[in-house]
Design an enzyme around this catalytic site. Structure first.
Site, PDB file in Angstrom:
ATOM      1  N   CYS A 134      58.757   8.125  46.595  1.00 12.55           N
ATOM      2  CA  CYS A 134      58.317   9.597  47.489  1.00 12.55           C
ATOM      3  C   CYS A 134      56.914   9.994  46.974  1.00 12.55           C
ATOM      4  CB  CYS A 134      59.458  10.554  47.064  1.00 12.55           C
ATOM      5  SG  CYS A 134      58.976  11.992  48.090  1.00 12.55           S
ATOM      6  N   CYS A 137      56.490  13.636  46.774  1.00 17.22           N
ATOM      7  CA  CYS A 137      57.185  14.280  45.588  1.00 17.22           C
ATOM      8  C   CYS A 137      56.508  14.184  44.401  1.00 17.22           C
ATOM      9  CB  CYS A 137      58.729  13.746  45.396  1.00 17.22           C
ATOM     10  SG  CYS A 137      59.560  13.678  47.038  1.00 17.22           S
ATOM     11  N   ASP A 138      55.859  12.813  44.086  1.00 12.36           N
ATOM     12  CA  ASP A 138      55.402  12.350  42.836  1.00 12.36           C
ATOM     13  C   ASP A 138      54.156  12.298  42.774  1.00 12.36           C
ATOM     14  OD1 ASP A 138      57.919  12.463  41.888  1.00 12.36           O
ATOM     15  OD2 ASP A 138      58.420  10.565  42.420  1.00 12.36           O
TER      16      ASP A 138
END
Length: 312
Positions: A134, A137-138
């Site tokens: 992701c 997300c990261d």
């Protein structure tokens, strides 16, 4: 012994726990069945910095622990079992987990989706330490690093483009000699000076001890292998919605996601609601899943009220 409940919730990610919180506060006495991957995909995420209310960030597992405690505080019954079968043919719906059985007047499906992984050496041990599925997300944690994205569809194009905001360079590794992605996504990637493509390549191993340092690649045409230094590997080969339990019982998309009647969380079976990544192939964020969990609980409460008053 069969336990009849107003609401049974399947899944324990942000959608499931938020649904439980709202259902419990509405005095629906919900049961939440955690499932195999308790906590959902956030259990694989180290730092979460994009969820409102945590200015210093929080570890994914810590966040899910907090979600669970909050749901339990309002007397959600949380069951650490995996559901083996559901019967949606009539109401109340049947739910089986281990030697336990429930009858649910409403059912909230929040079983999530599982990222598809490469299944190569190093991938599992380095997950959360440079291996991710992701970018939104990261990606922030990979500032000024050389990164690798594996895949050739729209998801891979989106991940690669997003990562150029942070990375010094992005290399897409794709096993074919052309992308499957839509033309506009391909053009965006191929015209980006920060992105290069390795065609006809597969990742054979992810290298690193404690953190990702590189990948071992193999050319599928020549069988030649090579090593590519990298600070992170983003696997973008798709997700699989966890809908095996309801196949043939609920309307699903061709890709297997639950169809809901937007803007509600109603499914094709009255009394069954779905929330989170099991319905969502676009956003796949903790905050959107939590929002859908809230909607599902409110939808379930209203459905029960309508039935009680003979209007549903």
């Amino acid at each position: 012994m069969v336990d009849e409940r107003s609401t049974v919730i399947l899944g324990s990610g942000p959608a499931g726990y938020t649904a439980a919180l709202y259902a419990a506060r509405a005095n629906l006495r919900p049961v939440l069945i955690k499932g195999l991957e308790a906590g959902g995909q956030l259990m694989l995420t180290t730092d979460v910095e994009n969820y409102p209310g945590f200015p210093d960030g929080i570890l994914g597992p810590e966040m899910m622990d907090a979600f669970e405690k909050q749901a339990a505080r309002f007397e959600t019954e949380i069951v650490a079992q995996t559901v083996t079968r559901v019967d949606l043919s009539e109401s109340p719906f049947g739910v089986w987990a281990g030697d336990l059985e429930w009858r649910a007047q409403t059912l909230i499906l929040a079983t999530g989706a599982s990222a598809r992984w490469l299944g190569v050496p190093g991938e599992e041990t380095l997950r959360g330490r440079g291996v991710s599925a992701c970018a939104t997300c990261d990606g922030f944690f990979f500032r000024d690093r050389e990164l690798v994205v594996v895949g050739g569809g729209d998801t891979a194009m989106e991940e690669a483009t997003f990562l150029t905001k942070f990375a010094s360079s992005v290399t897409i590794v794709h096993r074919r000699d052309e992308f499957r992605a839509s033309k506009i996504m391909q053009e965006r990637v191929l015209s980006n000076p920060k992105i290069r493509v390795i065609w006809d390549g597969v990742v054979e191993e992810i290298l690193g001890d404690g953190a990702v340092t590189g990948v071992r690649l193999r050319n599928v045409r020549t069988d030649e292998t090579s090593e590519l230094p990298t600070g992170g590997v983003f696997v973008a080969i798709g997700h699989t919605p966890n809908t095996d339990l309801v196949k043939g019982q609920l309307e699903l998309t061709d890709a297997g996601y639950v169809v809901v009647q937007e803007p509600t969380t109603r499914t094709s079976v009255p009394g069954v609601f779905a929330a989170g990544d099991v319905t969502d192939l676009i956003y796949r964020q903790a905050v959107t899943a939590a929002g859908q969990g809230c909607k599902a609980a409110i939808d379930a409460e209203r459905y029960l009220e309508e039935r009680a008053h003979g209007t549903g």
